[in-house]
Design a protein around this motif. Structure first.
Motif, PDB file in Angstrom:
ATOM      1  N   MET A   1      64.476  95.598  28.845  1.00 39.70           N
ATOM      2  CA  MET A   1      64.979  96.872  30.275  1.00 39.70           C
ATOM      3  C   MET A   1      65.243  95.210  31.414  1.00 39.70           C
ATOM      4  O   MET A   1      65.549  95.441  32.302  1.00 39.70           O
ATOM      5  N   ASN A   2      65.513  93.608  31.351  1.00 42.59           N
ATOM      6  CA  ASN A   2      65.517  92.760  31.329  1.00 42.59           C
ATOM      7  C   ASN A   2      67.704  93.103  32.092  1.00 42.59           C
ATOM      8  O   ASN A   2      67.909  92.061  33.231  1.00 42.59           O
ATOM      9  N   THR A   3      68.193  92.995  30.526  1.00 37.25           N
ATOM     10  CA  THR A   3      69.643  93.726  31.660  1.00 37.25           C
ATOM     11  C   THR A   3      69.736  93.717  32.650  1.00 37.25           C
ATOM     12  O   THR A   3      70.623  93.787  33.141  1.00 37.25           O
ATOM     13  N   ASN A   4      69.201  96.018  32.619  1.00 39.12           N
ATOM     14  CA  ASN A   4      69.357  96.754  33.059  1.00 39.12           C
ATOM     15  C   ASN A   4      68.130  96.502  34.897  1.00 39.12           C
ATOM     16  O   ASN A   4      69.228  96.718  35.856  1.00 39.12           O
ATOM     17  N   LYS A   5      67.712  95.364  34.952  1.00 40.16           N
ATOM     18  CA  LYS A   5      66.580  95.276  36.574  1.00 40.16           C
ATOM     19  C   LYS A   5      68.445  94.030  36.437  1.00 40.16           C
ATOM     20  O   LYS A   5      67.867  94.010  37.619  1.00 40.16           O
ATOM     21  N   THR A   6      68.222  93.321  36.007  1.00 38.38           N
ATOM     22  CA  THR A   6      69.053  92.071  36.656  1.00 38.38           C
ATOM     23  C   THR A   6      70.594  92.766  37.772  1.00 38.38           C
ATOM     24  O   THR A   6      71.405  91.971  38.178  1.00 38.38           O
ATOM     25  N   LEU A   7      71.133  93.726  36.096  1.00 34.36           N
ATOM     26  CA  LEU A   7      72.445  94.308  37.056  1.00 34.36           C
ATOM     27  C   LEU A   7      72.143  95.427  38.622  1.00 34.36           C
ATOM     28  O   LEU A   7      73.065  95.321  38.833  1.00 34.36           O
ATOM     29  N   LEU A   8      70.866  96.083  37.976  1.00 35.36           N
ATOM     30  CA  LEU A   8      71.021  97.116  39.181  1.00 35.36           C
ATOM     31  C   LEU A   8      70.019  95.832  40.249  1.00 35.36           C
ATOM     32  O   LEU A   8      70.591  97.016  41.276  1.00 35.36           O
ATOM     33  N   ALA A   9      69.476  95.047  40.284  1.00 31.29           N
ATOM     34  CA  ALA A   9      69.151  94.119  41.366  1.00 31.29           C
ATOM     35  C   ALA A   9      70.394  93.525  42.303  1.00 31.29           C
ATOM     36  O   ALA A   9      70.824  93.867  42.889  1.00 31.29           O
ATOM     37  N   PHE A  10      71.330  93.288  41.320  1.00 29.40           N
ATOM     38  CA  PHE A  10      72.985  92.788  41.582  1.00 29.40           C
ATOM     39  C   PHE A  10      73.365  93.764  42.399  1.00 29.40           C
ATOM     40  O   PHE A  10      73.772  93.569  43.664  1.00 29.40           O
ATOM     41  N   LEU A  11      73.478  94.679  41.926  1.00 31.71           N
ATOM     42  CA  LEU A  11      73.883  96.354  42.554  1.00 31.71           C
ATOM     43  C   LEU A  11      73.758  97.022  44.109  1.00 31.71           C
ATOM     44  O   LEU A  11      74.111  96.967  45.032  1.00 31.71           O
ATOM     45  N   LEU A  12      71.560  96.728  43.709  1.00 36.23           N
ATOM     46  CA  LEU A  12      71.153  97.158  44.969  1.00 36.23           C
ATOM     47  C   LEU A  12      71.357  96.074  46.449  1.00 36.23           C
ATOM     48  O   LEU A  12      71.584  95.434  47.089  1.00 36.23           O
ATOM     49  N   GLN A  63      68.719  86.319  48.453  1.00 33.74           N
ATOM     50  CA  GLN A  63      67.288  86.916  48.704  1.00 33.74           C
ATOM     51  C   GLN A  63      67.429  88.370  48.768  1.00 33.74           C
ATOM     52  O   GLN A  63      65.807  88.516  48.585  1.00 33.74           O
ATOM     53  N   ARG A  64      68.355  89.472  48.825  1.00 26.51           N
ATOM     54  CA  ARG A  64      68.440  90.632  48.271  1.00 26.51           C
ATOM     55  C   ARG A  64      68.213  90.592  46.992  1.00 26.51           C
ATOM     56  O   ARG A  64      67.642  91.037  46.686  1.00 26.51           O
ATOM     57  N   TYR A  65      68.694  89.721  46.329  1.00 22.07           N
ATOM     58  CA  TYR A  65      69.014  90.178  44.683  1.00 22.07           C
ATOM     59  C   TYR A  65      67.501  89.688  44.354  1.00 22.07           C
ATOM     60  O   TYR A  65      66.519  91.114  43.795  1.00 22.07           O
ATOM     61  N   GLN A  66      66.681  89.149  44.908  1.00 19.94           N
ATOM     62  CA  GLN A  66      65.388  88.497  44.303  1.00 19.94           C
ATOM     63  C   GLN A  66      64.523  89.757  45.182  1.00 19.94           C
ATOM     64  O   GLN A  66      63.684  89.885  44.284  1.00 19.94           O
ATOM     65  N   THR A  67      64.120  89.984  45.594  1.00 22.20           N
ATOM     66  CA  THR A  67      63.730  91.673  46.672  1.00 22.20           C
ATOM     67  C   THR A  67      63.602  92.620  45.520  1.00 22.20           C
ATOM     68  O   THR A  67      63.161  93.501  45.312  1.00 22.20           O
ATOM     69  N   TYR A  68      64.757  92.837  45.134  1.00 20.83           N
ATOM     70  CA  TYR A  68      65.617  94.332  44.385  1.00 20.83           C
ATOM     71  C   TYR A  68      64.891  93.840  43.161  1.00 20.83           C
ATOM     72  O   TYR A  68      64.101  94.746  41.992  1.00 20.83           O
ATOM     73  N   TYR A  69      64.962  92.562  42.723  1.00 21.06           N
ATOM     74  CA  TYR A  69      64.951  91.819  41.332  1.00 21.06           C
ATOM     75  C   TYR A  69      63.228  92.329  41.024  1.00 21.06           C
ATOM     76  O   TYR A  69      62.654  93.058  40.171  1.00 21.06           O
ATOM     77  N   ASN A  70      62.160  91.790  41.912  1.00 22.74           N
ATOM     78  CA  ASN A  70      61.135  92.198  41.936  1.00 22.74           C
ATOM     79  C   ASN A  70      60.447  94.164  41.965  1.00 22.74           C
ATOM     80  O   ASN A  70      59.231  93.992  41.363  1.00 22.74           O
ATOM     81  N   GLN A  71      60.726  94.334  42.747  1.00 20.77           N
ATOM     82  CA  GLN A  71      60.259  95.542  43.381  1.00 20.77           C
ATOM     83  C   GLN A  71      60.466  96.254  41.830  1.00 20.77           C
ATOM     84  O   GLN A  71      59.560  97.037  41.043  1.00 20.77           O
ATOM     85  N   LEU A  72      61.589  95.738  40.809  1.00 20.20           N
ATOM     86  CA  LEU A  72      62.336  96.557  39.629  1.00 20.20           C
ATOM     87  C   LEU A  72      61.734  96.361  39.089  1.00 20.20           C
ATOM     88  O   LEU A  72      60.980  96.639  37.883  1.00 20.20           O
ATOM     89  N   ASP A  73      60.857  94.868  39.217  1.00 20.05           N
ATOM     90  CA  ASP A  73      59.894  94.331  37.872  1.00 20.05           C
ATOM     91  C   ASP A  73      58.871  94.621  38.402  1.00 20.05           C
ATOM     92  O   ASP A  73      57.977  94.759  37.094  1.00 20.05           O
ATOM     93  N   THR A  74      58.571  95.520  39.129  1.00 22.88           N
ATOM     94  CA  THR A  74      57.163  96.224  38.821  1.00 22.88           C
ATOM     95  C   THR A  74      56.804  97.883  38.439  1.00 22.88           C
ATOM     96  O   THR A  74      55.841  99.004  38.326  1.00 22.88           O
ATOM     97  N   LYS A  75      58.536  98.223  38.549  1.00 26.28           N
ATOM     98  CA  LYS A  75      58.411  99.480  37.959  1.00 26.28           C
ATOM     99  C   LYS A  75      58.905  99.693  36.199  1.00 26.28           C
ATOM    100  O   LYS A  75      59.353  98.845  35.517  1.00 26.28           O
ATOM    101  N   VAL A  76      57.967 101.094  35.979  1.00 21.70           N
ATOM    102  CA  VAL A  76      58.117 100.895  34.598  1.00 21.70           C
ATOM    103  C   VAL A  76      58.882 101.386  33.408  1.00 21.70           C
ATOM    104  O   VAL A  76      59.769 100.775  33.056  1.00 21.70           O
TER     105      VAL A  76
END
Length: 151
Positions: A1-12, A63-76
Motif C-alpha cells: 500500500m506504499n504507492t497508494n499512501k503516497t498518492l493519497l497523501a499527495f491528493l489530500l 507539511q500537509r503531505y507529511q500529516t496525511y501520510y502519517n495518518q494513512l500509515d496508521t490505517k490498515v
C-alpha cells in the motif's frame, strides 16, 4: 500500500493547499501524471522520487503531505468506497484534452483500488490547476475516515 499512501497523501494535501502551485510545480505534476499513466511500473524508480522531490520543495504542501501520510500509515485498510468513483472523476476530466483523444484503450479495469487512485492522480495532473481540480473531487469520506474533516 506504499504507492497508494503516497498518492493519497499527495491528493489530500493538494485539497488543503491555500496557495496556488507555481507553473514549475504544475508542469512537474503533469509529468508525474503522464509517467504514472504511461509506465506505472516505473513508480519506485522514477515517478515516486520525482513526486517526493516536488512535494519537498513546497513547504506548505510538504507539511500537509507529511500529516496525511502519517495518518494513512496508521490505517490498515482504506475501503475503495472512500475514493471518488469514475463518475465523480469525470467532471474534472477535460474532454477537450489531447489525452482524451489519443492513446490506447486501457487494458486494465479502472475499478481496481490501485488503478482508481492512479486515475484520480492522472486526471488531476492534466488540469490547468491541479490544486483547484482536486478540490472538486469528493474526498470528504476519506478525510472523515482519517479524522481530518474539520478543514
Amino acid at each position: 500500500m506504499n504507492t497508494n499512501k503516497t498518492l493519497l497523501a499527495f491528493l489530500l494535501a493538494l485539497t488543503d493547499l491555500d496557495t496556488p502551485l507555481s507553473q514549475a510545480e504544475n508542469k512537474s505534476i503533469k509529468e508525474i501524471g503522464d509517467q504514472l499513466d504511461a509506465q506505472p511500473l516505473a513508480w519506485e524508480r522514477y515517478t515516486k522520487p520525482k513526486l517526493l522531490e516536488m512535494i519537498a520543495a513546497n513547504p506548505e504542501l510538504n507539511q500537509r503531505y507529511q500529516t496525511y501520510y502519517n495518518q494513512l500509515d496508521t490505517k490498515v485498510d482504506i475501503h475503495p468506497d472512500y475514493l471518488p468513483t469514475e463518475a465523480e472523476i469525470q467532471p474534472v476530466n477535460t474532454p477537450s484534452s489531447v489525452w482524451g483523444m489519443k492513446g490506447h484503450k486501457p487494458k486494465s479495469s479502472p475499478t481496481g483500488y490501485e488503478q482508481q487512485i492512479n486515475n484520480i492522480v492522472i486526471v488531476v495532473s492534466r488540469t490547468e490547476q491541479p490544486e483547484a481540480a482536486v478540490k472538486e473531487l469528493p474526498l470528504d469520506k476519506l478525510k472523515q475516515f482519517l479524522g481530518t474533516s474539520e478543514k
